[in-house]
Design an enzyme around this catalytic site. Structure first.
Site, short mmCIF file in Angstrom:
data_model
loop_
_atom_site.label_atom_id
_atom_site.label_comp_id
_atom_site.label_asym_id
_atom_site.label_seq_id
_atom_site.Cartn_x
_atom_site.Cartn_y
_atom_site.Cartn_z
N CYS A 111 0.86 -1.19 0.00
CA CYS A 111 0.00 0.00 0.00
C CYS A 111 0.89 1.23 0.00
O CYS A 111 1.89 1.27 0.71
CB CYS A 111 -0.87 -0.02 1.26
SG CYS A 111 -1.90 1.46 1.43
N HIS A 153 -9.02 -3.76 -1.71
CA HIS A 153 -8.03 -2.92 -1.03
C HIS A 153 -8.50 -1.45 -0.99
O HIS A 153 -8.46 -0.80 0.06
CB HIS A 153 -6.69 -3.05 -1.76
CG HIS A 153 -5.57 -2.26 -1.18
ND1 HIS A 153 -4.45 -2.83 -0.65
CD2 HIS A 153 -5.40 -0.91 -1.04
CE1 HIS A 153 -3.64 -1.88 -0.20
NE2 HIS A 153 -4.19 -0.70 -0.43
N GLU A 154 -8.95 -0.93 -2.14
CA GLU A 154 -9.33 0.49 -2.20
C GLU A 154 -10.61 0.76 -1.41
O GLU A 154 -10.72 1.79 -0.74
CB GLU A 154 -9.49 0.94 -3.66
CG GLU A 154 -8.22 0.84 -4.51
CD GLU A 154 -6.99 1.43 -3.87
OE1 GLU A 154 -7.10 2.43 -3.12
OE2 GLU A 154 -5.89 0.88 -4.09
N HIS A 157 -10.02 1.10 2.21
CA HIS A 157 -9.53 2.44 2.58
C HIS A 157 -10.69 3.39 2.92
O HIS A 157 -10.57 4.23 3.80
CB HIS A 157 -8.74 3.07 1.43
CG HIS A 157 -7.30 2.73 1.43
ND1 HIS A 157 -6.45 2.99 2.49
CD2 HIS A 157 -6.52 2.14 0.47
CE1 HIS A 157 -5.23 2.58 2.18
NE2 HIS A 157 -5.23 2.06 0.98
ZN ZN Z 1 -3.64 1.23 -0.01
#
Ligand code: ZN
Length: 184
Positions: A111, A153-154, A157
């Site tokens: 990341c 993953h995004e 966030h």
């Molecule tokens: Zn990330």
């Protein structure tokens, strides 16, 4: 304009980001932000960038897995990861669905906000995402393989979750040592 990428420890990365209204999405500040995030992701370089990573607690992320990246990665690694190019696109206010019967795969993942570390993260191999695009139009995405990983993953966030939260922590490695010892 290239933006500064915040690093882990900054509280903005742990907040649940707020949704954007249609009017906000179409506004000049958000359209400018999207082009700055695109540039920042391109320069980093990365395959995704979520707004909290540049200090904005809003539900917006940009994604692109460029062909020129993939050319530098051995073919067998791409095949193993089911990774192929993904065109630039924007996801806003996403809702992700992971099937209960979904299979998971474990691969090293990093990341831009947890630099310079990577580690093994299990992720579902297929996801569905309902979101808005940069024109505030509804979009349905069905993704598999590495693209499904990028989306997980995004979207994490946007909920204050980092890849280290899912990581098999004993695999935590610097990028340098990952390349030296584990890439093969
Ligand atoms: Zn990330």
């Amino acid at each position: 304009m290239k933006l500064n990428i915040v690093q882990t420890g900054d509280p903005v990365l742990r907040k649940r980001a707020r949704e954007l209204s249609r009017e906000e999405i179409l506004s000049a500040p958000i359209q400018d932000l999207i082009s700055s995030m695109k540039e920042t992701m391109y320069e980093a370089p990365g395959v995704g960038l979520a707004a909290p990573q540049i200090g904005e607690s809003i539900q917006l992320a940009v994604i692109e897995d460029r062909e020129e990246f993939l050319r530098t990665i051995p073919k067998e690694l791409l095949k193993e990861r089911n990774r192929s190019p993904v065109a630039f696109h924007v996801i806003i206010n996403p809702k992700i669905t992971i099937d209960k019967s979904a299979n998971y795969a474990e691969f090293y993942e990093g990341c831009l906000s947890v630099a310079p570390f990577v580690g093994v993260v299990p992720r579902a191999l297929a996801v569905k995402v309902e979101c808005l695009n940069e024109h505030a139009e509804p979009v349905s995405i069905s993704a598999e393989g590495w693209y499904a990983r990028i989306l997980q993953h995004e979207i994490d966030h946007l909920h204050g979750v980092l890849c280290v939260d899912h990581m098999k922590i004993k695999t935590l490695s610097t990028v340098e040592n990952y390349i030296k010892f584990w890439q093969k």
